[in-house]
Write a protein that holds these residues in place. Sequence first.
Motif, PDB file in Angstrom:
ATOM      1  N   ARG A   1      70.326  10.005 -83.407  1.00  0.00           N
ATOM      2  CA  ARG A   1      70.556   9.981 -81.959  1.00  0.00           C
ATOM      3  C   ARG A   1      69.406  10.674 -81.209  1.00  0.00           C
ATOM      4  O   ARG A   1      68.937  10.182 -80.187  1.00  0.00           O
ATOM      5  N   GLN A   2      68.964  11.794 -81.746  1.00  0.00           N
ATOM      6  CA  GLN A   2      67.860  12.513 -81.082  1.00  0.00           C
ATOM      7  C   GLN A   2      66.577  11.679 -81.071  1.00  0.00           C
ATOM      8  O   GLN A   2      65.864  11.641 -80.067  1.00  0.00           O
TER       9      GLN A   2
ATOM     10  N   ALA B   1      66.406   8.464 -81.154  1.00  0.00           N
ATOM     11  CA  ALA B   1      66.616   7.381 -80.184  1.00  0.00           C
ATOM     12  C   ALA B   1      66.408   7.884 -78.749  1.00  0.00           C
ATOM     13  O   ALA B   1      65.779   7.206 -77.928  1.00  0.00           O
ATOM     14  N   LEU B   2      66.919   9.070 -78.473  1.00  0.00           N
ATOM     15  CA  LEU B   2      66.749   9.628 -77.126  1.00  0.00           C
ATOM     16  C   LEU B   2      65.285   9.912 -76.816  1.00  0.00           C
ATOM     17  O   LEU B   2      64.796   9.660 -75.708  1.00  0.00           O
ATOM     18  N   LEU B   3      64.583  10.428 -77.807  1.00  0.00           N
ATOM     19  CA  LEU B   3      63.154  10.705 -77.597  1.00  0.00           C
ATOM     20  C   LEU B   3      62.401   9.400 -77.355  1.00  0.00           C
ATOM     21  O   LEU B   3      61.519   9.328 -76.486  1.00  0.00           O
TER      22      LEU B   3
END
Lengths: 510, 384
Positions: A103-104, A106-108
């Motif tokens: 998830r991190q 993907a967010l980055l």
Amino acid sequence: MSSSNNAGAADRLAEVRRQIPDSVLRLAYHAALPVVVDPGLLNLFRVNFFLDPPDTLPFEAEAALLLSPLFREIGDCLYEMPPEVRNVLLVGLQTSYGSERVRQVALLLQQYSASAWSTQPQLERAQQLTALNFVDSVRAAQWLESLHTDTEGAAIGQEWYVAMRHHLSAEPQPDRAPREVARAIKKLRDKSQEVRLNAVQALAGMAQLPGTDITDAGEALLDVMRYQSDADASDVKAAVALLRILGGRYAAEAAVHANRDLRQRAMASGHPDTPPIALTKRGVRSAEMGRFEEANSYYEQALGLFRQTGDRHNEGRVLTNLGNVYVQIDRFEDARAQWQAALNIMRELDDQMATARLQQKIAATYQSTEDLSAALTALEEVVAIYRGLAESGPDVMSDLAVSLNDLAQVLNSLGRASEAVRLYRELLPDQERVLGPDHPDILVTRRNIAFWTGECGEPAEALRLYRELLPDQERVRGADHHNTLAIRGNIACWVLIITTRRPVAAISKP
Amino acid sequence: MTSVHLPEPIAEIGRQLRRRRLVLGIDDYDALRRALAAGFGWSSREELGRLCVALWVKSPEEAAVVRAVVSRVVLPTWNVSPATGEATDMPSANVVNVPVPRAADDSAEHVLETESVHGLGVVPLSIGAVDRTLVTVPQYPLAEREIAQAWRRLRLRLRSGPAVEVDAAATLEQYGRHGIATPPVLVPRRRNTARLLLLIDRFGSMTPFHGYVDYVVKAIHNAGRIDDAREAYFHDLPGSVANRSVLQQVEDPFRADLDAVLSLIEPLRDGSVYQDPQLTVPFPLATVLDNLAEGTAVLIVSDAGAARRRYDATRLLDTVALLKALHAKVGTVVWVNPVQPENWPRTTAEQVRRYIPMYPLTREGLDRAIDGLRGRPAPVERVL
């Protein structure tokens, strides 16, 4: 996913792991999530996830990764990873770091895309859609469908829409490796050869993920190898290759299987030598005739075949021969690299004699480049191995004596000649026990003791030892033997030094 | 002297910032201590982040890094106590006495911190969250400050331009000689008139280094205070030697160097360099060479085949030809390689460095390169 793609993933990952450390491969897990990466995005992956302990990587890791076979540069400073490799690495990301890290990443990716690719709307949208798909695949699909009715959809274009639909449908939702392995093992027993092949290749890909254990698949892979009548069947070949990677008894069974097959083919074709052995022999002949490039070519071909069949022993021998060729043309570092590779194999096979001989060769290259501490370490191992094998016969004892000579030279260069004397003194009783009291090698050792005693600054003791040695030398080798004459010369020199107080450097070497 | 222990969260913030090339000093910690003691920064994690940014940073990039680091550090549960209004020493335990009550609790700090983002359209493409712990500022092996400090040493300070500075000694001397009040003697300001030409390799194996090299070039322009620093770009090399037959005259095919044929290699003049990093605006190499003023320092930035661990005899030949052409015009040519030296052996770089001083793109490497550009002799195995 096609089987050939899977095969490519395993081979490519194996190649990559030969070039970059596993810590850098973990950075690649993160780089697998975007559609493509550029150096800026990779830098941010490192800055965010690999600056703080326990996972730390230097800046150089970024270039090492982008220039590795994992990536292909597609222009505009963008790098693309083959989809099959990407899928395996995403399993690695999920297994090593869990869903929160996915998830991190993907967010980055989402944050970076908005600033880095704002002038390339198709790429920006593709990256954002990919990021969303990893966090919320349902919403990603909904967005793509809604694009049909949106004005933005018309702007981005129909081709992009079709490509992204295909991309999302093929996009895996990465699971943790143990679950993927269990799934593949189940498929190994499928009736369809293609399904089995796919499963073997998927396992092969995961076997390349550091820390991933696929040993559970060993028995199922052996079954694939044993019970298929056609040894040329693609699933059997792939299973044999993977069993070799598993090592241990699995590799041994695979090697037996492959060698049996190769020998049967060779016999059927009327050539008693298997092709790699014939090539090795040609290489040896070329090297003897001074045709080193030709020899190298033969050895490289043989090496490839031995690797294919998993014949590690002969692979080690050919690597040794390659090193011998490099030494002939003064490429000591290349020679050392080949011998080091051979050494690793011989250690793995627990062939101690070959290990000792290779270490001795490697030590010689260190001596030639005056890296004395490395030479010392290598020679100490050689002496330790020969000592351990000394009881096995006169040949080993002779090898031990020769390796001690090399070690003494290095110790002397490091100003530690007295240790050489101690080592020769320790050798003497072993030699007498194994070789008998009057063996010529014992005389040589005694002469070495006398010589290094003199080098240590004890001329009177050296003279005494030479004088003690002379009658035994004359009795065993005769009065006219060149070594006997040399010992007489040594005695004369030491007498001269002691009586006239001339410097020790004036003495002749034995 | 008594040792002062920082509270763990503050120490961790300091450690993480140090790894991100933002080194805090005692004054920085003291400023934070005083601000916290005065009641600032307690109401929320964001508030603490804002305080740290206000106290410590000098650029928007540094602010982004500080905010992200404060967001990712685990903060303790604060114990509220009445404010004293006086600065106190920092306690060493994880429990911190707070002088003023805080407005909100942020106990779930360790989990991903997100905030809603409203997208447009039927279904928003955005994930709908941002992660404040993520840093979106690139980081390279050298801080801009370090690059600037290194390049300020490349100086050739001469007075030039309009006379605007008072020469006190000359003014007094004139007054003493004439005995009457005279206008002050004015002289031009001293300026750094050093000239620098950066020849920068682009694309191919240099692509992963583009960001770093661009960052270094920008830092040289921003803070190097060099009057005349310009760049010219090329891919691999600006041109190639027409006469490749030189290579066939190397008798030993296993030798990697070109020592035996050095004298036969003609200086390279045919070829192109580019004005822009995208390599779209070419101009002749000969023009660059002809316009090189005496005393210009030339710095070549290239991996010389080291990034892909390759040796290429023709590339070495072309490189030697280029170096010969540069040496014919200027005395100081130095090579900076973004690849670390342990990867140079058995590549073209290993041979190139035999003919020209080559240093890694590190602080020490830059210092030594600038020493070379300032004229300090650097030994090479073979002089061209």
